[in-house]
Structures are given as C-alpha cells and as structure tokens.
Design a protein around this motif. Sequence first.
Motif, short mmCIF file in Angstrom:
data_model
loop_
_atom_site.label_atom_id
_atom_site.label_comp_id
_atom_site.label_asym_id
_atom_site.label_seq_id
_atom_site.Cartn_x
_atom_site.Cartn_y
_atom_site.Cartn_z
N LYS A 1 79.00 1.92 44.21
CA LYS A 1 77.86 1.83 43.28
C LYS A 1 78.35 1.64 41.86
O LYS A 1 79.34 2.24 41.45
N ASN B 1 77.70 2.57 38.25
CA ASN B 1 76.99 3.63 37.56
C ASN B 1 76.75 3.35 36.08
O ASN B 1 76.07 4.11 35.41
N SER C 1 83.15 2.83 36.00
CA SER C 1 81.97 3.55 36.50
C SER C 1 81.70 3.36 37.98
O SER C 1 80.85 4.03 38.55
#
Length: 166
Positions: free
Chosen positions: A62, A64, A163
């Motif tokens: 993912k 982020n 991230s």
Amino acid sequence: MLITKKVAIFILVCILSFSAVLAVNAEARKKVFDWAIEVFEKFSIFINIDEDNNSIDLTSLKINYIPTGFKLVDIHKGHNMLIYNYLADSNEEFDMKLFTSSGENKSYYDTEGVEIEEIIFKGSQAYIWQTNEITYLIWYQDGVECHILGNLDKDEILKVAESISK
C-alpha cells in the motif's frame, strides 16, 4: 557482375532466413534482442532474480503517502504486474509499478546520457536517476520489484517510496 548478383542473392537469402527464424522462434528472438540491448548501451537493464515470488499478492503493498494534489486515476492489472497512475490538476503525473514473476525478471530503461545513482533503500539495492523532468526509482521490497516514475523531484519520489508498506 555474375558474382555480385550471386553474393547479393546469398545475402538476401541469409537475411530472409534470419528474419523467419526470429518470427517463429521466441527464444531466439529474446536472445537476439537481449544481446542488442546489452551491446548497444543506450538502455540499462535492471535484473531481479527471485526464486519463489509467485505467491506474492501485489495488492498487499500500500502507498501510504501521496503528494498533495495527486489523485489515483487508473489501475492496470496483469498476471505479474500492478500499475497505479496518479495525476495532479497541473498535469503532473507519477506511476507506481509493481512486478513479480518466477525466474529472471528484466526491466529496460533508456538511460543514455544520465547518471544513475545506486543507493541502499529499504535494505536492498536501488537505482535513482532523472531524465528531462522525469525522476525514476527502482528497488525491491518484500519480493516485489517496485518502480516509481514521474514529474516529482528526488526527495518526493523517495518520500512516496518510503511510505510503501504491507
């Protein structure tokens, strides 16, 4: 003159035979193109050899952090790839590309005339460079080959990459 014609016919037959072999034999075609890319150094080849990455779910990674003003506009899914396209109102864009495959995976980028910086990022070898106004970052994370490229500066690309997590 007769010898010249025979030589020309021989060369033409050789070229046509070579073309026919490349048209029907995928393995020979791959070897010829790999050789050409390695010999003519306009492109850089980034290789990932991963023995057991078929079980990796690319959607498990993912992002982020997305830079201000960017929105997800498209997702391209393939058997061994997942590409997220982000676009800003100012027509700036960046892509996050995730790849996995069994065996050897090669990525080709036009790096003619650029300086590629090799860094250690998230515990693995990473490559970052800039051409025109596009910044590229390639690294391996959790058995996945990750690419980010776009109209972002080096610090912003690294911030997006940092991230990414499971």
